[in-house]
Design an enzyme around this catalytic site. Structure first.
Site, PDB file in Angstrom:
ATOM      1  N   SER A  86      86.727  75.062  48.156  1.00  0.00           N
ATOM      2  CA  SER A  86      85.375  75.417  48.301  1.00  0.00           C
ATOM      3  C   SER A  86      85.262  76.580  47.087  1.00  0.00           C
ATOM      4  O   SER A  86      85.539  76.216  45.950  1.00  0.00           O
ATOM      5  CB  SER A  86      84.757  75.846  49.475  1.00  0.00           C
ATOM      6  N   HIS A 191      77.695  73.938  51.834  1.00  0.00           N
ATOM      7  CA  HIS A 191      77.722  72.600  51.622  1.00  0.00           C
ATOM      8  C   HIS A 191      77.234  71.429  52.351  1.00  0.00           C
ATOM      9  O   HIS A 191      77.808  70.399  53.039  1.00  0.00           O
ATOM     10  CB  HIS A 191      79.315  72.411  51.871  1.00  0.00           C
TER      11      HIS A 191
END
Length: 755
Positions: A86, A191
């Site tokens: 991430s 996300h």
């Protein structure tokens, strides 16, 4: 292969970086200046309990992880590959040389701010259940608002969505035997689809920075494959709203034997996940295209990383200009050109845009309400910031189209049929231009000019003509600031060099035209010292990987296809024409007079096989040159034209002509018999277009179908494949196949040179 990996948000802890801060005082001074507070105090003491707040977490983790990496490479060799979970991907990109420490921190700061502002919802980690099981439970229980955020390993998945849905899902999953359902201490549905707005805003911000070629491979969270340099801003934008494919990323790297993983940055969460992935990685096909077309890094005898010529690969996204991909926000340097009468249809444009590919709607020959309706349709269908464009033809409706495009905020224009720059085009180009905070000129309307002559290319490469700027200023259609800025920008961002092709053509040869116009571009760039390079693309005759490869080897920044898109499901031409096009070979085209420029003898390239149009059109032009009035045409010829060509009398044709042209134009024709003759013969060209668009089965031989030999070459290329029949041809699939095969072809060609 040595791989360094960096953790994401959640790995922070009070006291992190304590032994690193004294080693990098200058770095800390820079970081504190950018952030406006003491990062060292935040990380070590966290006096105000802000370290777990996204806005503060991400910059703190970035700085600590960067320092840990810099310390590592002082004591060990450089890695062969990098990846981050991430947010950790930003550290990986810095380590690969993609951007400076300062740029990275500014990006992280903005990302954290936006994610905090847009934050709502929650996330939960699920342990002990596979992806297909998770999806089935979500679907069966109608948790339609929950997305998959992270795919961390075969049995570790993170879901995200509205807080009430995340809470409600816990009992359902536990009842289904889930080992552990662990709600995460986060403030948003990261996300996921809920971050699209933040992602778009971040993407606009990210594109204001410059990026460097990556010196070390970086695996993208979005694709689970190595970056192409051109994808840095685009993938960073996508990463915010798309799932982290960590399981697939690590599995991909494990497919290379002898991979060594090193976790840098706070904590060891990635090492723990690695243990689980190593036990059950996703199988990777050695022969798959994605594996074939990624660099395989090896160790030389000196111990440094290198790529051998046999390992080096060319991927479709590597072809053409990286700036083209970034500006248009597309995955390939490829576009579908506008074909008149909406043959490049609204459906075609939407199909391409959804595939992250560029296409231009064909406005030529359509009335303003139809064009406005097409824009409405396209904009309604595209709600994720996808790029598309509209064609602007030099002609009578130009001013009205410019008004429409400005009103609807059309940002990408294909300008065609221009011999010189018009005032309407200048107004479109200059409307809304301004300087940003970095002192760069921001131009809202991007223009791609299709040209086939160097002098026309030069006009688009230079700033707008001074007299037109002055006239717009006098008419208060632009501001004094815009008039001043106009002298520093070219009329077009992109020049598309059109060689011999379907439709209007100067019969140019790409091998002569493209290099000539590129040299002209370089001269003009040096003369005007533009901030940004004018791109030069290629069109005409591109229907096979070999043709596309030739264009890119010539140096084309992008390619544009035309004829081949006409024979697709999305094309606006009739099925009857598609049946004809599917059968043609490279010799099945001819040249005919252009109906819109009939009197001057301009030519269009058209389909010959299965029609009589080209022969009949050329006969009409010969008659126009021979006679000065209708009355001079002999009786036998008149009967032939009325019975076979027009299928109606001259008088009936002229009635249609009077309905089409203005009263002023008809008045001129009544006084000028030669002009009346031209209008009468011109009718056949409009009629033949309409027959092809409608697919009138009774007059198939009179179809006017603009087409170049690329169509025949394409048919031969796809013969025997799923694309042989046009109902299986979709514009986005053709683009994908063509670019993929072009990349593979170039790889094979270059390998043969290096043997």
């Amino acid at each position: 292969m040595k791989v360094c990996m960096f953790p994401g948000q959640g790995s922070q802890f009070r006291g992190m970086g304590q032994d690193l801060f004294p080693l990098f005082p200058e770095l800390m001074e820079t970081a504190n200046h950018i952030m406006g507070y003491d990062l060292q105090d935040l990380c070590i003491h966290d006096p105000h309990r802000l370290l777990n707040n996204t806005q503060y977490t991400q910059p703190a983790l970035y700085v600590v992880s960067v320092m840990d990496y810099l310390k590592h490479i002082e004591q060990a060799s450089m890695p062969d590959c990098l990846l981050g979970h991430s947010f950790g991907e930003y550290v990986a990109l810095f380590a690969a040389g993609g951007f400076s420490f300062e740029t990275g921190l500014q990006l992280v700061k903005k990302r954290a701010e936006l994610m905090s502002e847009k934050a709502s919802g929650g996330m939960a980690a699920l342990l002990g259940m596979r992806m297909n099981e998770v999806r089935k439970i979500l679907e069966k229980n109608h948790f339609t608002e929950i997305d998959i955020a992270n795919y961390n390993s075969s049995h570790q998945i993170v879901i995200t969505g509205p807080s009430d849905q995340i809470q409600a899902a816990q009992q359902v999953f536990e009842d289904q035997g889930l080992k552990l359902y662990f709600p995460l201490n986060v403030s948003g549905a990261f996300h996921s689809r809920y971050m699209v707005e933040a992602a778009k805003e971040f993407g606009d911000f990210a594109k204001s920075f410059s990026y460097n070629s990556l010196k070390i491979q970086v695996i993208s969270n979005v694709t689970a494959r190595p970056y192409g340099m051109q994808y840095i801003p685009d993938l960073l934008e996508k990463q915010i709203s798309q799932p982290v494919r960590w399981y697939e990323s690590i599995s991909y790297l494990l497919s290379y034997k002898g991979t060594e993983f090193i976790e840098l940055g706070p904590g060891d969460v990635l090492k723990k996940m690695l243990i689980h992935i190593q036990k059950e990685p996703i199988p990777m096909s050695e022969n798959s295209f994605k594996d074939l077309c990624n660099h395989v890094l090896i160790r030389t005898n000196s111990g440094t990383s290198a790529t051998t010529s046999s390992d080096r690969c060319i991927r479709p996204q590597d072809l053409g200009s990286a700036e083209y991909l970034a500006d248009y926000r597309v995955k390939y340097a490829y576009a579908c050109g506008a074909m008149v009468h909406g043959i490049a249809s609204k459906e075609l444009v939407v199909k391409m845009a959804r595939a992250k590919l560029m296409a231009y709607f064909g406005t030529g020959g359509l009335k303003l309400p139809a064009i406005a309706a097409a824009i409405t349709y396209i904009q309604d269908q595209l709600d994720q910031g996808e790029s598309f464009g509209m064609n602007l033809l030099n002609g009578s409706m130009e001013e009205e189209l410019v008004d429409l495009f400005l009103d609807r905020q059309i940002r990408n224009i294909e300008a065609s049929a221009y011999m010189q720059i018009s005032i309407s085009l200048v107004r479109l180009r200059l409307s809304g231009i301004k300087k940003n905070t970095q002192g760069q000129v921001v131009i809202p309307t991007r223009i791609m000019a299709k040209v086939s002559r160097p002098e026309v290319a030069a006009a688009f490469m230079k700033p707008a003509p001074e007299k037109l700027i002055k006239k717009l200023l006098q008419n208060q259609q632009i501001t004094a600031e815009q008039a001043s800025l106009a002298t520093n920008i070219p009329m077009a961002d992109d020049i598309c060099v059109e060689a011999d092709s379907g439709g209007h053509t100067d019969r140019g040869v790409a091998f002569a035209l493209v290099p000539t116009i590129m040299r002209l571009r370089d001269e003009i760039m040096e003369q005007y010292c533009y901030q940004k390079k004018i791109r030069v693309g290629a069109a005409g005759g591109i229907g096979t990987p070999e043709a596309a490869a030739a264009a890119f080897v010539l140096g084309a920044d992008f390619i544009l296809t035309g004829s081949i898109n006409q024979c697709t499901v999305e094309s606006g031409i009739s099925p009857a024409v598609k049946d004809l096009l599917q059968q043609v070979n490279i010799q099945d085209t001819d040249y005919a007079p252009a109906g819109d420029m009939f009197e001057i003898g301009a030519k269009v390239q058209v389909l010959k096989k299965g029609t009589l149009f080209s022969g009949r059109a050329n006969k009409l032009y010969d008659l126009y040159k021979r006679f000065n009035a209708l009355e001079e045409i002999d009786e036998q010829t008149r009967i032939q034209l009325e019975d076979r060509y027009f299928k109606r009398s001259f008088e009936q044709v002229y009635d249609d002509v009077k309905d089409y042209y203005s009263a002023e134009q008809i008045a001129v024709a009544e006084k000028n018999p030669k002009q009346k003759l031209a209008y009468l013969f011109r009718w056949y060209f409009g009629h033949s277009n309409a027959l092809a668009l409608e697919g009138n089965p009774q007059q198939l031989v009179d179809y006017q179908v603009h087409c170049g030999p690329a169509m025949g070459a394409f048919n031969q290329w796809v013969k025997g494949s799923k694309l042989q029949d046009w109902p299986n041809r979709h514009v986005d699939i053709i683009a994908e196949e063509l670019m993929t095969e072009t990349a593979l072809l170039l790889k094979r060609r270059f390998e043969s040179f290096c043997r």
